[in-house]
Scaffold this active site. Structure first.
Site: not given
Ligand code: THU
Length: 164
Positions: A76, A63, A65, A113, A116, A74
């Protein structure tokens, strides 16, 4: 009149990663490794995803940000979009997803999530073969599902846009 529908989905739960078949465990280890590259200064939640492609390549992502929150992405989607861009003719066979936090023990299998799931479903339906999903936290159980469709029932899909 009313009908009640009960959905059945298959979920395999393993006590820990030592019980996995070798190829699943090594993909998960790749996901754990790449999670260290996450740029997650806001959530401190570091996610890694590893894909196994039909051509044998392994694609990884973490991920990333952003201070403008919706601009981040994310793990994925980082990996799926890379695979889509660089290996458009390969199928995605499996995806392993893991996460750890700098603040607490993620001792449950992390679950992709909604955004994704929608993106991964697009690739699964485009290639017309299921993508196995392997999910784990930083410790504890591993959850395995045999397709993205199982993770996202009642999908919004291509046929939703067609007028019959
Ligand atoms: N996140 C992911 O990378 N994948 C997911 O399926 C759930 C959330 C990341 C997004 C964000 O950077 C952090 O986790 C908190 O939500």
């Amino acid at each position: 009149m009313k009908n009640n529908q009960v959905l059945h989905i298959n979920v395999d739960v393993y006590e820990d990663l030592n019980f996995l078949e070798d190829s699943d465990r090594s993909l998960l280890l790749k996901a754990i490794e790449i999670s260290e590259s996450a740029y997650a200064p806001y959530s401190n939640f570091l996610v890694g995803a590893a894909l196994e492609l039909s051509c044998g390549e392994i694609i990884t992502g973490s991920n990333q940000e952003n201070v403008a929150f919706p601009s981040g992405i994310c793990a994925e989607r980082t990996a799926f979009y890379y695979a889509g861009a660089n290996y458009p003719n390969s199928k995605i066979v499996k995806v392993a997803v893991t996460a750890h936090s700098k603040q607490f023990d993620v001792n449950y299998p992390v679950s992709p999530c909604g955004a994704c799931r929608q993106v991964m479903y697009e690739y699964e339906s485009k290639q017309d073969s299921p993508i196995k999903v392997i999910m784990m936290g930083a410790s504890g159980q591993v959850r395995i599902m045999q397709s993205i469709a199982d993770l996202l029932p009642f999908t919004f899909n291509e046929s939703s846009l067609k007028k019959y």
